[in-house]
Design a protein around this motif. Sequence first.
Motif, PDB file in Angstrom:
ATOM      1  N   TRP A  71       0.823  -1.212   0.000  1.00 17.00           N
ATOM      2  CA  TRP A  71       0.000   0.000   0.000  1.00 17.00           C
ATOM      3  C   TRP A  71       0.853   1.257   0.000  1.00 17.00           C
ATOM      4  CZ3 TRP A  71       0.413   3.409   3.995  1.00 17.00           C
ATOM      5  CH2 TRP A  71       0.988   2.943   5.169  1.00 17.00           C
ATOM      6  N   VAL A  72       2.061   1.183   0.595  1.00 19.81           N
ATOM      7  CA  VAL A  72       2.954   2.346   0.586  1.00 19.81           C
ATOM      8  C   VAL A  72       3.444   2.602  -0.844  1.00 19.81           C
ATOM      9  CG1 VAL A  72       5.167   3.245   1.405  1.00 19.81           C
ATOM     10  CG2 VAL A  72       3.645   2.048   2.984  1.00 19.81           C
ATOM     11  N   ALA A  73       3.773   1.532  -1.551  1.00 21.23           N
ATOM     12  CA  ALA A  73       4.215   1.672  -2.948  1.00 21.23           C
ATOM     13  C   ALA A  73       3.089   2.224  -3.816  1.00 21.23           C
ATOM     14  CB  ALA A  73       4.696   0.340  -3.489  1.00 21.23           C
ATOM     15  N   VAL A  74       1.878   1.714  -3.628  1.00 22.71           N
ATOM     16  CA  VAL A  74       0.735   2.185  -4.415  1.00 22.71           C
ATOM     17  C   VAL A  74       0.432   3.644  -4.098  1.00 22.71           C
ATOM     18  CG1 VAL A  74      -1.753   1.884  -4.783  1.00 22.71           C
ATOM     19  CG2 VAL A  74      -0.246  -0.106  -4.709  1.00 22.71           C
ATOM     20  N   ARG A  75       0.592   4.030  -2.846  1.00 31.79           N
ATOM     21  CA  ARG A  75       0.333   5.410  -2.447  1.00 31.79           C
ATOM     22  C   ARG A  75       1.269   6.386  -3.174  1.00 31.79           C
ATOM     23  NH1 ARG A  75       0.654   6.403   3.758  1.00 31.79           N
ATOM     24  NH2 ARG A  75       2.832   6.519   3.207  1.00 31.79           N
ATOM     25  N   GLY A  76       2.434   5.898  -3.590  1.00 33.98           N
ATOM     26  CA  GLY A  76       3.361   6.744  -4.342  1.00 33.98           C
ATOM     27  C   GLY A  76       2.746   7.266  -5.632  1.00 33.98           C
ATOM     28  N   PHE A  77       1.754   6.555  -6.178  1.00 34.53           N
ATOM     29  CA  PHE A  77       1.113   7.010  -7.413  1.00 34.53           C
ATOM     30  C   PHE A  77       0.233   8.236  -7.194  1.00 34.53           C
ATOM     31  CE2 PHE A  77       2.294   2.766  -8.879  1.00 34.53           C
ATOM     32  CZ  PHE A  77       2.809   3.094 -10.119  1.00 34.53           C
ATOM     33  N   ALA A  78       0.013   8.607  -5.953  1.00 37.25           N
ATOM     34  CA  ALA A  78      -0.709   9.852  -5.691  1.00 37.25           C
ATOM     35  C   ALA A  78       0.148  11.048  -6.093  1.00 37.25           C
ATOM     36  CB  ALA A  78      -1.094   9.946  -4.215  1.00 37.25           C
ATOM     37  N   ASN A  79       1.447  10.839  -6.141  1.00 34.91           N
ATOM     38  CA  ASN A  79       2.351  11.875  -6.617  1.00 34.91           C
ATOM     39  C   ASN A  79       2.210  11.952  -8.132  1.00 34.91           C
ATOM     40  OD1 ASN A  79       4.844  12.856  -7.892  1.00 34.91           O
ATOM     41  ND2 ASN A  79       5.656  12.954  -5.806  1.00 34.91           N
ATOM     42  N   LYS A  80       1.835  13.120  -8.648  1.00 31.54           N
ATOM     43  CA  LYS A  80       1.557  13.299 -10.078  1.00 31.54           C
ATOM     44  C   LYS A  80       2.759  12.922 -10.945  1.00 31.54           C
ATOM     45  CE  LYS A  80       1.424  17.414 -11.916  1.00 31.54           C
ATOM     46  NZ  LYS A  80       1.088  18.776 -12.305  1.00 31.54           N
ATOM     47  N   THR A  81       3.950  13.296 -10.523  1.00 32.50           N
ATOM     48  CA  THR A  81       5.149  12.997 -11.312  1.00 32.50           C
ATOM     49  C   THR A  81       5.411  11.505 -11.360  1.00 32.50           C
ATOM     50  OG1 THR A  81       6.091  15.137 -10.717  1.00 32.50           O
ATOM     51  CG2 THR A  81       7.612  13.471 -11.546  1.00 32.50           C
ATOM     52  N   LEU A  82       5.337  10.845 -10.204  1.00 28.96           N
ATOM     53  CA  LEU A  82       5.565   9.395 -10.186  1.00 28.96           C
ATOM     54  C   LEU A  82       4.501   8.656 -10.975  1.00 28.96           C
ATOM     55  CD1 LEU A  82       6.698   8.790  -6.495  1.00 28.96           C
ATOM     56  CD2 LEU A  82       8.111   8.890  -8.549  1.00 28.96           C
ATOM     57  N   ALA A  83       3.264   9.116 -10.873  1.00 28.10           N
ATOM     58  CA  ALA A  83       2.176   8.482 -11.628  1.00 28.10           C
ATOM     59  C   ALA A  83       2.403   8.632 -13.131  1.00 28.10           C
ATOM     60  CB  ALA A  83       0.829   9.077 -11.229  1.00 28.10           C
ATOM     61  N   ALA A  84       2.861   9.802 -13.564  1.00 28.92           N
ATOM     62  CA  ALA A  84       3.119  10.027 -14.997  1.00 28.92           C
ATOM     63  C   ALA A  84       4.263   9.149 -15.487  1.00 28.92           C
ATOM     64  CB  ALA A  84       3.421  11.493 -15.250  1.00 28.92           C
ATOM     65  N   ILE A  85       5.325   9.054 -14.706  1.00 27.74           N
ATOM     66  CA  ILE A  85       6.463   8.214 -15.090  1.00 27.74           C
ATOM     67  C   ILE A  85       6.032   6.753 -15.138  1.00 27.74           C
ATOM     68  CG2 ILE A  85       8.716   7.347 -14.332  1.00 27.74           C
ATOM     69  CD1 ILE A  85       9.242  10.212 -13.256  1.00 27.74           C
ATOM     70  N   GLY A  86       5.257   6.325 -14.142  1.00 21.90           N
ATOM     71  CA  GLY A  86       4.760   4.950 -14.132  1.00 21.90           C
ATOM     72  C   GLY A  86       3.867   4.651 -15.322  1.00 21.90           C
ATOM     73  N   ALA A  87       2.964   5.580 -15.635  1.00 26.04           N
ATOM     74  CA  ALA A  87       2.062   5.379 -16.779  1.00 26.04           C
ATOM     75  C   ALA A  87       2.839   5.332 -18.090  1.00 26.04           C
ATOM     76  CB  ALA A  87       1.015   6.498 -16.818  1.00 26.04           C
ATOM     77  N   LEU A  88       3.826   6.190 -18.234  1.00 24.34           N
ATOM     78  CA  LEU A  88       4.653   6.227 -19.441  1.00 24.34           C
ATOM     79  C   LEU A  88       5.384   4.907 -19.628  1.00 24.34           C
ATOM     80  CD1 LEU A  88       5.925   7.937 -21.754  1.00 24.34           C
ATOM     81  CD2 LEU A  88       7.678   8.572 -20.113  1.00 24.34           C
TER      82      LEU A  88
END
Length: 186
Positions: A71-88
């Motif tokens: 859940w801590v790792a998933v919560r990192g996707f709340a960060n817009k930059t990390l979410a964008a990098i992950g999606a890319l």
Amino acid sequence: REHGGRTSAITRAALAIGVPLGVAAGGLMSEWIGDAGTFEVALVALLVAAVLAQIGVPNLKADVAKAPPFWVAVRGFANKTLAAIGALNFAATFSASGMVRTTLVLLVSDLHLSIWGMAEKGTAGALMGWMLVTESVTMPIVAPIGDRLHAHGRIAAIGLGALVPGLLTVGLWHSALGLTVGLGLI
């Protein structure tokens, strides 16, 4: 810690190059020495790597940090930059690394394509090798541009944009030339 950045970079580069190179080499070797021979070559490569690791990788006896809960790792996707990098990264690996490499062999087989007189396995391996070569040549050119211009996001968007005509070309131009052009764009 002293070599952490370089170690991480070498590990990522080995994975990024090893998987597609293995797929391409597997197809080509299967054509030349047969399926069983291809597995034997893979075994020898693995044994050589194990011996080299035993000789060259030191035991640092480093403290191993406990991995964070999921859940801590998933919560990192709340960060817009990390979410964008992950999606890319997900989009690129899902479409190019996953789907294209998996279905390329099937597409070559369905279309009865041949390059340089090779059968389906060799043709698919050669095409995957071409995809690897274009990727390997392109990355060292565009990465420094992103550094100089502080434009990694835009460079990544352009790279994803190139996937679109590449995927369309592979999907619609049913010839060896069409696959070669499309895979070069991917």
